[in-house]
Design a protein around this motif. Structure first.
Motif, PDB file in Angstrom:
ATOM      1  N   LYS A  91      -3.416  53.830  54.203  1.00 34.41           N
ATOM      2  CA  LYS A  91      -3.394  52.837  53.140  1.00 34.41           C
ATOM      3  C   LYS A  91      -2.976  51.514  53.771  1.00 34.41           C
ATOM      4  CE  LYS A  91      -1.309  51.961  48.659  1.00 34.41           C
ATOM      5  NZ  LYS A  91      -0.292  52.418  47.703  1.00 34.41           N
ATOM      6  N   PRO A  92      -3.943  50.643  54.077  1.00 34.33           N
ATOM      7  CA  PRO A  92      -3.627  49.392  54.764  1.00 34.33           C
ATOM      8  C   PRO A  92      -2.663  48.521  53.961  1.00 34.33           C
ATOM      9  CG  PRO A  92      -5.990  49.717  54.625  1.00 34.33           C
ATOM     10  CD  PRO A  92      -5.354  50.774  53.797  1.00 34.33           C
ATOM     11  N   ARG A  93      -1.936  47.690  54.673  1.00 34.40           N
ATOM     12  CA  ARG A  93      -0.996  46.769  54.034  1.00 34.40           C
ATOM     13  C   ARG A  93      -1.758  45.680  53.295  1.00 34.40           C
ATOM     14  NH1 ARG A  93       2.617  46.163  59.475  1.00 34.40           N
ATOM     15  NH2 ARG A  93       3.566  48.213  59.388  1.00 34.40           N
ATOM     16  N   PHE A  94      -1.124  45.140  52.264  1.00 34.33           N
ATOM     17  CA  PHE A  94      -1.716  44.034  51.503  1.00 34.33           C
ATOM     18  C   PHE A  94      -1.313  42.736  52.185  1.00 34.33           C
ATOM     19  CE2 PHE A  94      -2.010  41.042  47.939  1.00 34.33           C
ATOM     20  CZ  PHE A  94      -3.281  41.340  47.493  1.00 34.33           C
ATOM     21  N   GLU A  95      -2.184  42.247  53.063  1.00 39.35           N
ATOM     22  CA  GLU A  95      -1.933  41.030  53.816  1.00 39.35           C
ATOM     23  C   GLU A  95      -3.182  40.165  53.769  1.00 39.35           C
ATOM     24  OE1 GLU A  95      -0.733  42.308  57.703  1.00 39.35           O
ATOM     25  OE2 GLU A  95       1.229  42.962  57.008  1.00 39.35           O
ATOM     26  N   LEU A  96      -3.097  38.980  54.354  1.00 41.70           N
ATOM     27  CA  LEU A  96      -4.204  38.040  54.298  1.00 41.70           C
ATOM     28  C   LEU A  96      -5.485  38.611  54.914  1.00 41.70           C
ATOM     29  CD1 LEU A  96      -5.081  35.241  53.452  1.00 41.70           C
ATOM     30  CD2 LEU A  96      -4.367  34.384  55.672  1.00 41.70           C
ATOM     31  N   HIS A  97      -5.378  39.273  56.058  1.00 45.63           N
ATOM     32  CA  HIS A  97      -6.583  39.785  56.707  1.00 45.63           C
ATOM     33  C   HIS A  97      -7.110  41.062  56.052  1.00 45.63           C
ATOM     34  CE1 HIS A  97      -3.379  41.912  58.861  1.00 45.63           C
ATOM     35  NE2 HIS A  97      -4.268  42.832  59.107  1.00 45.63           N
ATOM     36  N   THR A  98      -6.374  41.678  55.135  1.00 47.76           N
ATOM     37  CA  THR A  98      -6.871  42.841  54.405  1.00 47.76           C
ATOM     38  C   THR A  98      -7.129  42.501  52.940  1.00 47.76           C
ATOM     39  OG1 THR A  98      -4.627  43.608  53.927  1.00 47.76           O
ATOM     40  CG2 THR A  98      -5.702  44.490  55.905  1.00 47.76           C
ATOM     41  N   LEU A  99      -7.076  41.228  52.595  1.00 47.67           N
ATOM     42  CA  LEU A  99      -7.249  40.795  51.218  1.00 47.67           C
ATOM     43  C   LEU A  99      -8.603  41.222  50.652  1.00 47.67           C
ATOM     44  CD1 LEU A  99      -5.575  39.195  49.195  1.00 47.67           C
ATOM     45  CD2 LEU A  99      -6.765  37.151  49.914  1.00 47.67           C
ATOM     46  N   LEU A 100      -9.658  41.043  51.418  1.00 50.07           N
ATOM     47  CA  LEU A 100     -10.991  41.423  50.965  1.00 50.07           C
ATOM     48  C   LEU A 100     -11.079  42.927  50.727  1.00 50.07           C
ATOM     49  CD1 LEU A 100     -13.807  40.324  50.354  1.00 50.07           C
ATOM     50  CD2 LEU A 100     -14.415  40.782  52.717  1.00 50.07           C
ATOM     51  N   LEU A 101     -10.461  43.693  51.592  1.00 49.57           N
ATOM     52  CA  LEU A 101     -10.453  45.155  51.454  1.00 49.57           C
ATOM     53  C   LEU A 101      -9.812  45.575  50.140  1.00 49.57           C
ATOM     54  CD1 LEU A 101     -10.875  47.950  52.837  1.00 49.57           C
ATOM     55  CD2 LEU A 101      -8.581  47.671  53.754  1.00 49.57           C
ATOM     56  N   TRP A 102      -8.748  44.903  49.747  1.00 47.22           N
ATOM     57  CA  TRP A 102      -8.028  45.258  48.524  1.00 47.22           C
ATOM     58  C   TRP A 102      -8.679  44.676  47.279  1.00 47.22           C
ATOM     59  CZ3 TRP A 102      -4.528  48.870  47.872  1.00 47.22           C
ATOM     60  CH2 TRP A 102      -3.834  49.332  48.973  1.00 47.22           C
ATOM     61  N   LEU A 103      -9.264  43.487  47.383  1.00 46.92           N
ATOM     62  CA  LEU A 103      -9.774  42.814  46.195  1.00 46.92           C
ATOM     63  C   LEU A 103     -11.246  43.086  45.909  1.00 46.92           C
ATOM     64  CD1 LEU A 103      -7.985  39.363  46.418  1.00 46.92           C
ATOM     65  CD2 LEU A 103      -7.334  41.383  45.117  1.00 46.92           C
ATOM     66  N   LEU A 104     -12.010  43.511  46.907  1.00 44.60           N
ATOM     67  CA  LEU A 104     -13.439  43.724  46.693  1.00 44.60           C
ATOM     68  C   LEU A 104     -13.744  44.803  45.642  1.00 44.60           C
ATOM     69  CD1 LEU A 104     -16.139  42.622  47.604  1.00 44.60           C
ATOM     70  CD2 LEU A 104     -16.205  44.369  49.358  1.00 44.60           C
ATOM     71  N   PRO A 105     -13.115  45.972  45.667  1.00 44.06           N
ATOM     72  CA  PRO A 105     -13.431  46.972  44.629  1.00 44.06           C
ATOM     73  C   PRO A 105     -13.179  46.491  43.200  1.00 44.06           C
ATOM     74  CG  PRO A 105     -12.335  48.028  46.465  1.00 44.06           C
ATOM     75  CD  PRO A 105     -12.264  46.552  46.714  1.00 44.06           C
ATOM     76  N   PRO A 106     -11.999  45.884  42.887  1.00 43.71           N
ATOM     77  CA  PRO A 106     -11.838  45.410  41.513  1.00 43.71           C
ATOM     78  C   PRO A 106     -12.805  44.283  41.151  1.00 43.71           C
ATOM     79  CG  PRO A 106      -9.742  45.248  42.706  1.00 43.71           C
ATOM     80  CD  PRO A 106     -10.765  45.752  43.648  1.00 43.71           C
ATOM     81  N   LEU A 107     -13.125  43.417  42.133  1.00 45.71           N
ATOM     82  CA  LEU A 107     -14.077  42.341  41.855  1.00 45.71           C
ATOM     83  C   LEU A 107     -15.468  42.896  41.575  1.00 45.71           C
ATOM     84  CD1 LEU A 107     -13.021  39.622  44.457  1.00 45.71           C
ATOM     85  CD2 LEU A 107     -12.706  39.570  41.975  1.00 45.71           C
ATOM     86  N   LEU A 108     -15.896  43.898  42.344  1.00 47.91           N
ATOM     87  CA  LEU A 108     -17.201  44.522  42.096  1.00 47.91           C
ATOM     88  C   LEU A 108     -17.229  45.223  40.742  1.00 47.91           C
ATOM     89  CD1 LEU A 108     -18.115  45.979  45.604  1.00 47.91           C
ATOM     90  CD2 LEU A 108     -19.175  44.056  44.425  1.00 47.91           C
ATOM     91  N   LEU A 109     -16.150  45.906  40.408  1.00 46.92           N
ATOM     92  CA  LEU A 109     -16.067  46.568  39.114  1.00 46.92           C
ATOM     93  C   LEU A 109     -16.122  45.551  37.982  1.00 46.92           C
ATOM     94  CD1 LEU A 109     -15.672  49.240  37.594  1.00 46.92           C
ATOM     95  CD2 LEU A 109     -13.215  48.825  37.712  1.00 46.92           C
ATOM     96  N   GLY A 110     -15.364  44.470  38.111  1.00 47.67           N
ATOM     97  CA  GLY A 110     -15.382  43.416  37.098  1.00 47.67           C
ATOM     98  C   GLY A 110     -16.756  42.769  36.984  1.00 47.67           C
ATOM     99  N   GLY A 111     -17.414  42.536  38.118  1.00 46.69           N
ATOM    100  CA  GLY A 111     -18.759  41.966  38.097  1.00 46.69           C
ATOM    101  C   GLY A 111     -19.756  42.892  37.413  1.00 46.69           C
ATOM    102  N   GLY A 112     -19.636  44.179  37.660  1.00 47.24           N
ATOM    103  CA  GLY A 112     -20.523  45.143  37.005  1.00 47.24           C
ATOM    104  C   GLY A 112     -20.308  45.176  35.502  1.00 47.24           C
ATOM    105  N   VAL A 113     -19.047  45.153  35.080  1.00 45.83           N
ATOM    106  CA  VAL A 113     -18.737  45.138  33.647  1.00 45.83           C
ATOM    107  C   VAL A 113     -19.273  43.858  33.015  1.00 45.83           C
ATOM    108  CG1 VAL A 113     -16.831  44.988  32.000  1.00 45.83           C
ATOM    109  CG2 VAL A 113     -16.755  46.682  33.825  1.00 45.83           C
ATOM    110  N   LEU A 114     -19.092  42.724  33.691  1.00 46.21           N
ATOM    111  CA  LEU A 114     -19.600  41.451  33.180  1.00 46.21           C
ATOM    112  C   LEU A 114     -21.129  41.478  33.061  1.00 46.21           C
ATOM    113  CD1 LEU A 114     -18.974  38.512  32.347  1.00 46.21           C
ATOM    114  CD2 LEU A 114     -19.285  37.903  34.753  1.00 46.21           C
TER     115      LEU A 114
END
Length: 166
Positions: free
Chosen positions: A98-121
């Motif tokens: 489980k990678p740390r939540f840091e600047l260089h892993t931001l995309l890794l952590w935020l991409l799934p919720p953003l894709l889910l939100g985009g699909g719902v939208l």
């Protein structure tokens, strides 16, 4: 139906009860508290050979080396975060399941919720568009352009009447 339930219970017991750990008896620490810490840390670390298993579950030689290293660091008095930091410094962030939540892993952590939100939208906008067309003015959808109207009249005129022989 009873046979199905019995088979389902047996399958659940077999699957749920078979938590295989690769920790060998010679790796186990004498202090149960330290061993518990080592097991908890081992579940958070990725086997570099298997890549989707923790080192606690892997039989790979590298996983065994990592388990021994974790126990050595705990035996030397390192805290859990010091052990993790040591392994990350040595093997990189990939060693963490489980990678740390840091600047260089931001995309890794935020991409799934953003894709889910985009699909719902997208689904919401699509259903809204379909509702607007269904509720909207259907007369404008049924009207033909002058060119289409002329073509329809030509096609009707070309058709033989039902009373005329073909």
């Amino acid at each position: 139906m009873k046979k199905f339930r019995a088979a389902l219970v047996i399958a659940a017991l077999v699957i749920g009860g078979s938590t295989a750990h690769a920790v060998q008896p010679d790796e186990i620490m004498a202090d149960p508290v330290k061993e518990s810490r080592a097991r908890d840390l081992s579940r958070e670390l990725r086997c570099m050979v298997c890549q989707n298993q923790s080192i606690d579950d892997s039989d790979a030689p590298l996983a065994k080396d990592l388990r021994v290293l974790v126990r050595e660091r705990i035996g030397a008095g390192d805290s859990d975060s010091q052990v993790i930091n040591f392994l990350v410094a040595r093997y990189g962030e990939f060693v963490l399941l489980k990678p740390r939540f840091e600047l260089h892993t931001l995309l890794l952590w935020l991409l799934p919720p953003l894709l889910l939100g985009g699909g719902v939208l997208a689904l919401w906008l699509n259903s809204r568009r379909k509702t607007r067309v269904a509720v909207g003015d259907t007369d404008s959808l049924m009207q033909l352009s002058p060119e289409e109207q002329a073509r329809v009249e030509r096609l009707i005129d070309e058709q033989p009447s039902p009373r005329e022989p073909a």
